[in-house]
Motif scaffolding. Structure first.
Motif, PDB file in Angstrom:
ATOM      1  N   PRO A  39       0.936  -1.446  -0.126  1.00  0.00           N
ATOM      2  CA  PRO A  39      -0.150   0.034   0.126  1.00  0.00           C
ATOM      3  C   PRO A  39       0.798   1.267   0.070  1.00  0.00           C
ATOM      4  CG  PRO A  39      -0.109  -1.033   2.015  1.00  0.00           C
ATOM      5  CD  PRO A  39       0.685  -2.021   1.137  1.00  0.00           C
ATOM      6  N   ARG A  40       0.580   2.153  -0.698  1.00  0.00           N
ATOM      7  CA  ARG A  40       1.152   3.495  -0.880  1.00  0.00           C
ATOM      8  C   ARG A  40       0.855   4.278   0.284  1.00  0.00           C
ATOM      9  NH1 ARG A  40       1.578   6.455  -6.581  1.00  0.00           N
ATOM     10  NH2 ARG A  40       3.636   7.135  -6.115  1.00  0.00           N
ATOM     11  N   ASP A  41       1.902   4.923   0.912  1.00  0.00           N
ATOM     12  CA  ASP A  41       1.779   5.966   1.941  1.00  0.00           C
ATOM     13  C   ASP A  41       1.020   7.138   1.327  1.00  0.00           C
ATOM     14  OD1 ASP A  41       1.945   7.271   4.183  1.00  0.00           O
ATOM     15  OD2 ASP A  41       4.119   7.930   3.946  1.00  0.00           O
ATOM     16  N   SER A  42      -0.019   7.518   2.176  1.00  0.00           N
ATOM     17  CA  SER A  42      -0.793   8.691   1.451  1.00  0.00           C
ATOM     18  C   SER A  42      -0.031  10.060   1.386  1.00  0.00           C
ATOM     19  CB  SER A  42      -2.050   9.105   2.419  1.00  0.00           C
ATOM     20  OG  SER A  42      -1.537   9.381   3.683  1.00  0.00           O
ATOM     21  N   TRP A  43       1.038  10.245   1.946  1.00  0.00           N
ATOM     22  CA  TRP A  43       1.839  11.532   1.711  1.00  0.00           C
ATOM     23  C   TRP A  43       2.673  11.339   0.600  1.00  0.00           C
ATOM     24  CZ3 TRP A  43       1.174  15.718   4.043  1.00  0.00           C
ATOM     25  CH2 TRP A  43       0.840  15.879   5.269  1.00  0.00           C
ATOM     26  N   ALA A  44       3.043  10.231   0.205  1.00  0.00           N
ATOM     27  CA  ALA A  44       3.699  10.038  -1.167  1.00  0.00           C
ATOM     28  C   ALA A  44       2.894   9.985  -2.332  1.00  0.00           C
ATOM     29  CB  ALA A  44       4.553   8.867  -1.158  1.00  0.00           C
ATOM     30  N   ASP A  45       1.550  10.041  -2.161  1.00  0.00           N
ATOM     31  CA  ASP A  45       0.547   9.796  -3.250  1.00  0.00           C
ATOM     32  C   ASP A  45       0.593  11.108  -3.926  1.00  0.00           C
ATOM     33  OD1 ASP A  45      -1.205   9.073  -5.115  1.00  0.00           O
ATOM     34  OD2 ASP A  45      -2.826   8.808  -3.649  1.00  0.00           O
ATOM     35  N   PRO A  46       0.591  10.957  -5.403  1.00  0.00           N
ATOM     36  CA  PRO A  46       0.837  12.365  -5.974  1.00  0.00           C
ATOM     37  C   PRO A  46      -0.593  12.932  -6.067  1.00  0.00           C
ATOM     38  CG  PRO A  46       1.779  10.673  -7.286  1.00  0.00           C
ATOM     39  CD  PRO A  46       1.407  10.129  -6.061  1.00  0.00           C
ATOM     40  N   ALA A  47      -1.849  11.962  -6.137  1.00  0.00           N
ATOM     41  CA  ALA A  47      -2.965  12.331  -6.308  1.00  0.00           C
ATOM     42  C   ALA A  47      -3.500  13.531  -5.085  1.00  0.00           C
ATOM     43  CB  ALA A  47      -3.901  11.250  -6.291  1.00  0.00           C
TER      44      ALA A  47
END
Length: 69
Positions: A39-47
């Motif tokens: 799962p991608r960390d929300s802080w690293a999510d470009p969206a």
């Protein structure tokens, strides 16, 4: 698992809290089935920042660089 304090003088409670977080993250990572996407960390999510309005150059652009609209 070894944790080394490089700077500062944490209290035993602070060390216990930090260790609890590290162990919880390790347990969550171990619980994922093999081959499952991480799962991608929300802080690293470009969206996360894609929906924000970017200030356009102009006389009031400086006022919109920090405050959300």
């Amino acid at each position: 698992m070894t944790i080394k304090v490089v700077r500062g003088n944490p209290t035993p409670e602070e060390l216990a809290a930090a260790l609890a977080v590290v162990r919880a993250r390790a347990a969550a990572a171990a619980a994922l089935p093999s081959g499952a996407p991480v799962p991608r960390d929300s802080w690293a999510d470009p969206a996360r920042i894609a929906g924000h309005r970017v200030p356009r150059p102009g006389p009031t652009a400086w006022a919109r660089t920090y405050w959300p609209s």
